[in-house]
Design an enzyme around this catalytic site. Structure first.
Site, short mmCIF file in Angstrom:
data_model
loop_
_atom_site.label_atom_id
_atom_site.label_comp_id
_atom_site.label_asym_id
_atom_site.label_seq_id
_atom_site.Cartn_x
_atom_site.Cartn_y
_atom_site.Cartn_z
N GLY A 247 12.61 37.02 6.78
CA GLY A 247 13.55 37.13 7.90
C GLY A 247 14.77 36.27 7.64
N ASN A 248 15.56 36.05 8.65
CA ASN A 248 16.73 35.17 8.50
C ASN A 248 17.00 34.48 9.82
OD1 ASN A 248 18.75 36.80 10.09
ND2 ASN A 248 18.11 38.33 8.57
N ARG A 249 18.05 33.65 9.85
CA ARG A 249 18.27 32.75 10.98
C ARG A 249 19.07 33.35 12.13
NH1 ARG A 249 21.33 28.81 7.99
NH2 ARG A 249 22.32 28.59 10.02
#
Ligand code: PMT
Length: 440
Positions: A247-249
């Site tokens: 995933g990412n932020r």
């Protein structure tokens, strides 16, 4: 010419599809009427938030100028989110314009078509009447040349005092329109004549002064009324096994701000949201997704009918080639190799899925911002690419503010300085809907 839309004239792109179908000679939309809402420090100040919403429903752009005392009753952040505009509050003034407001009072006075002060306390009435200029609101009021609507609110004993009466008479003699006060329950618990008029009554007075259509039955309008807008927001999570993912932020803030501001401007909004912890903006249809494949499926449903699609989501470029059905165990080896497969590019896919829609992508860059953004504009056949520098902690991912450069199919890039994501969202929507014109 890449993409079906790039061959059309700019004027045709300015109208939502329904209107494009109805007329072959579209008019560029006129700019929304603008109200500067001064809010002074009485208990009715909290109704300022409600007033902003009612004015926005009439398609009126609103900037708020709460006095220092008003900020104790209604937060500048609430006003900013609801208006989608900068708030001339104390923190804004000290951040961007000096503690005394510097030249911002000139900008605000020139921006507005009408000044509305609601609630106006006895103190504010006196200062407006005398022409004092010792804070942002009074200074701007003294500078302002257009129509003024004032909604007083105070205890009825104060309202009946000859000194207050004299101030009101002086203001009326100068053409200021008084709305209320009205009889009713007062903050003290007593009843009397001193309660601020209801926001709807104030809105009617404002509309009358601005020669806008009156009446509660007036259809909710806004510069994006009739537009069908699809926004994607947040990250996608690509499952490795039942408990792990890539995933990412992305927090979803940027996309949610766009959805909220589009809805406040009268658009019919569908928000395709990745896994985020954000409240659904009022009036917005939300589709929750997790993986890029689900976001793609949601876009296949929503995008073909859209006039505008904004891809603010940080879609994962890759997903694990295999998703394990059970939790992967440590093998005892030194490491593990995870094989990745490439996800389809959803923005690029819109060229065939929604060829009629205006298509906007965001570019998250850490270096070579301009070259990369221009490359994405071409490769993804977008109309606009909004580039942000995600190496900075104060903007981009997770931050409440953003600063962007927008690249279009012609003309110079448009730069938007650091501002809240809601404020920026409003500016960006104006840019897209206005075919490249930005208001100050
Ligand atoms: O959510 P926040 O915390 O508020 O942060 C906002 C943000 C930084 C996520 C946002 O401003 C932003 O930059 N969004 C785009 C992030 C991104 O994926 O950038 P990109 O340069 O990798 O992709 C360019 C465009 O292609 C994007 O519009 C993206 O949605 C789209 N894309 C990317 C990959 C893919 N497989 N399909 C896509 O459609």
């Amino acid at each position: 010419m890449p993409g079906g839309m790039h061959g059309r004239s700019n004027a045709a792109r300015l109208l939502p599809r329904a209107a494009r179908a109805a007329t072959s000679v579209p008019d560029a939309p006129g700019r929304a009427a603008r109200v500067l809402l001064g809010i002074s420090g009485g208990i009715a100040a909290y109704k300022g938030a409600y007033l902003v919403r009612r004015l926005r429903e009439r398609g009126i752009a609103v900037r708020c100028a709460p006095t220092l005392a008003a900020e104790s009753f209604v937060s500048p952040l609430t006003l900013e989110v609801l208006s989608g505009e900068r708030v001339y509050g104390q923190s804004y003034l000290s951040r961007d314009g000096g503690v005394d407001g510097a030249e911002l009072h000139v900008e605000a006075a020139q921006w507005a078509d009408l000044l509305c002060v609601a609630p106006a306390t006895a103190n504010t009435l006196a200062r407006l009447s005398l022409g004092l200029a010792d804070d942002f609101l009074s200074t701007t009021a003294l500078m302002f040349e257009g129509p003024v609507v004032v909604a007083p609110a105070m205890h009825d004993a104060m309202w009946r005092k000859p000194q207050v009466e004299a101030r009101v008479e002086a203001l009326c003699a100068r053409g200021v329109e008084m709305v209320g006060p009205v009889e009713g329950a007062l903050a003290s618990g007593e009843r009397g004549l001193g309660r601020m008029a209801e926001p709807e009554t104030i809105v009617e007075a404002v509309c009358r002064k601005l020669a806008l259509p009156e009446g509660a039955a007036a259809s909710p309008a806004g510069p994006l009324a009739g537009w069908r807008v699809v926004v994607t927001a947040g990250p996608t999570y690509e499952a490795i096994d039942p408990i792990r993912f890539l995933g990412n932020r992305s927090s979803g803030r940027m996309g949610f701000a766009l959805a909220r501001q589009a809805a406040l401007r009268g658009a019919d909004v569908t928000l395709v949201a990745g896994p985020v912890n954000q409240e659904t903006p009022e009036g917005v249809r939300r589709i929750d997704v997790v993986a890029a494949s689900e976001m793609q499926a949601a876009l296949e449903q929503a995008a073909p009918a859209a006039d505008l699609v904004v891809m603010a989501a940080a879609v994962a470029d890759y997903r694990p080639r295999e998703r394990a059905d059970r939790k992967l165990k440590k093998s005892g080896a030194d490491g593990m190799v995870l094989e990745l497969a490439q996800n389809p590019d959803l923005l690029a896919g819109l060229a065939s899925l929604a060829p009629e829609a205006m298509r906007v992508g965001f570019a998250a860059e850490t270096h070579d911002l301009e070259d990369s953004a221009r490359g994405k504009l071409e490769a993804k056949q977008a109309d606009w690419i909004v580039a942000n520098d995600v190496s900075r902690p104060d903007i981009g991912f997770e931050a409440t503010d953003n600063e962007v450069v927008v690249f279009g199919r012609g003309g110079a890039p448009v730069r938007f300085p650091k501002q809240s994501k809601d404020e920026l969202a409003g500016r960006l929507l104006e840019l897209f809907a206005g075919g490249g014109t930005v208001s100050s």
